[in-house]
Structure formats: structure tokens, C-alpha cells
Design an enzyme around this catalytic site. Structure first.
Site, PDB file in Angstrom:
ATOM      1  N   SER A   1       0.794  -1.239   0.000  1.00  0.00           N
ATOM      2  CA  SER A   1       0.000   0.000   0.000  1.00  0.00           C
ATOM      3  C   SER A   1       0.820   1.280   0.000  1.00  0.00           C
ATOM      4  O   SER A   1       0.288   2.341  -0.314  1.00  0.00           O
ATOM      5  CB  SER A   1      -0.962   0.014   1.188  1.00  0.00           C
ATOM      6  OG  SER A   1      -0.256   0.209   2.388  1.00  0.00           O
TER       7      SER A   1
ATOM      8  N   LYS B   1       0.707   4.594   6.775  1.00  0.00           N
ATOM      9  CA  LYS B   1       0.135   5.422   5.712  1.00  0.00           C
ATOM     10  C   LYS B   1       0.711   6.826   5.822  1.00  0.00           C
ATOM     11  O   LYS B   1       1.412   7.170   6.752  1.00  0.00           O
ATOM     12  CB  LYS B   1      -1.396   5.509   5.820  1.00  0.00           C
ATOM     13  CG  LYS B   1      -2.117   4.182   5.867  1.00  0.00           C
ATOM     14  CD  LYS B   1      -2.065   3.429   4.583  1.00  0.00           C
ATOM     15  CE  LYS B   1      -2.757   2.073   4.764  1.00  0.00           C
ATOM     16  NZ  LYS B   1      -2.465   1.155   3.718  1.00  0.00           N
TER      17      LYS B   1
END
Length: 187
Positions: free
Chosen positions: A40, A81
Site C-alpha cells: 500500500s 500510511k
């Protein structure tokens, strides 16, 4: 002689216990290792990259835009993230452009990916903050919006909703393993 040997063992044991105690304190409150799990954050971070998380930094400052953070996504799983939206802001993406409060914001870490897109390919689907779980019009105090750099393959705020600052474990910016990827991350 026996008493001297006993004192020497006691000194070694005491030094070992102090060292273990200090290591435990540092790992619990200041720094901890993390291993990137999944794609990701590619191309910035790769699956298996090992990093150091600074757990202390947000005790003395607030998250900044584009910080790479580790947060508790569930009781058993931490995610890594990038912070995109901050408290009080409205966030939207339209036609591959990030808008904060209606103003376009460059995302230099995505430039290479955007350049390599095929004509009909999309890196980031259009969205507005109102479209995310929670239906907020601005990011409330104590929350941030996070996205993965691999926008097409990331479980982030578009699915999870806004992330409470209480969920954030810390900031990471140092890849230490594999050694050929050793580096400090920039925006």
C-alpha cells in the site's frame, strides 16, 4: 576470593538488568521497529522494509501533512500510511489533483507514478471528504486523513474513515533494512 567473585556476578547481573530496563523503556516509549506488510505504500516503501517508529514525536508536536505514520487500524493490526488531511481541513481529489480547502496541493511522492499512468488509467479515484465514512465536511479536531502512496491498492481513510490521533503510534522516516534501501524518507 569467593566474596569478590560473588560481587562480580552481582555487578554483572545489576548491569544486565539496568540495560534491559533501559531497552524496554526506549522501546515502549520512544522508538520501536516495524516491518512494512503489503504494497500500500509502494513505491515509497516496499513489503518487508524494516523501519524505526518514533513514538515520542507526537507528544511534543502534531502530525504534519505528508508525515508517514503508523497507527492502530485494529486491536491486532497496525497500518502505515501518509497523513494527507489535518484537523479543520476539507480534502478532495479530482482528476489526480489533491485539493485542501479547495486549493491544489502538490504530492511530489506521486509524480513518478502519475507520469507512468496509461491514458485511461487512474491512480486515485475522485473523492471528497463527505464521501468517506463519517460524512464530515471538515476533519474534526484530533483526527487526520491518511492515504497510502499506492492509491489503487491501499486500505486507508477512504475505507476506514478518519484516524484519531490517539490511534497513531508514531512517525517513521528511517528505513534501515534491507541495507540497500537504507535511507531517510522525505516528502
Amino acid at each position: 576470593m569467593a566474596k569478590r567473585k560473588k560481587n562480580e556476578w552481582f555487578d554483572w547481573l545489576k548491569a544486565l538488568l539496568i540495560a534491559l530496563g533501559l531497552a524496554l523503556i526506549v522501546r515502549t516509549f520512544f522508538f520501536a521497529p516495524i516491518v512494512v506488510d503489503g504494497p500500500s505504500m509502494q513505491p515509497t516503501l516496499h513489503n518487508g522494509d524494516q523501519m524505526i517508529v518514533n513514538k515520542f514525536v507526537y507528544n511534543i508536536s502534531e502530525p504534519d501533512r505528508f508525515d508517514i505514520v503508523v497507527f492502530h487500524a485494529t486491536d491486532k493490526k497496525d497500518f502505515i500510511k501518509r497523513v494527507i488531511g489535518l484537523p479543520g481541513e476539507h480534502v478532495a481529489v479530482k482528476d489526480e489533483v489533491l485539493y485542501i480547502d479547495g486549493e491544489p496541493v502538490d504530492e511530489p511522492f506521486l509524480e513518478e507514478q502519475k507520469e507512468n499512468l496509461e491514458p485511461q488509467e487512474v491512480l486515485t479515484d475522485d473523492f471528497r471528504l463527505e464521501d468517506l465514512p463519517g460524512n464530515d465536511t471538515t476533519i474534526p479536531d484530533g483526527y487526520v486523513l491518511v492515504l497510502g502512496d499506492n492509491r489503487d491498492n491501499s486500505t486507508d481513510s477512504r475505507i476506514l474513515g478518519l484516524i484519531s490521533e490517539d490511534q497513531i503510534v508514531g512517525k517513521t522516516s528511517l528505513v534501515y533494512w534491507p541495507f540497500d534501501r537504507f535511507r531517510l524518507l522525505k516528502e
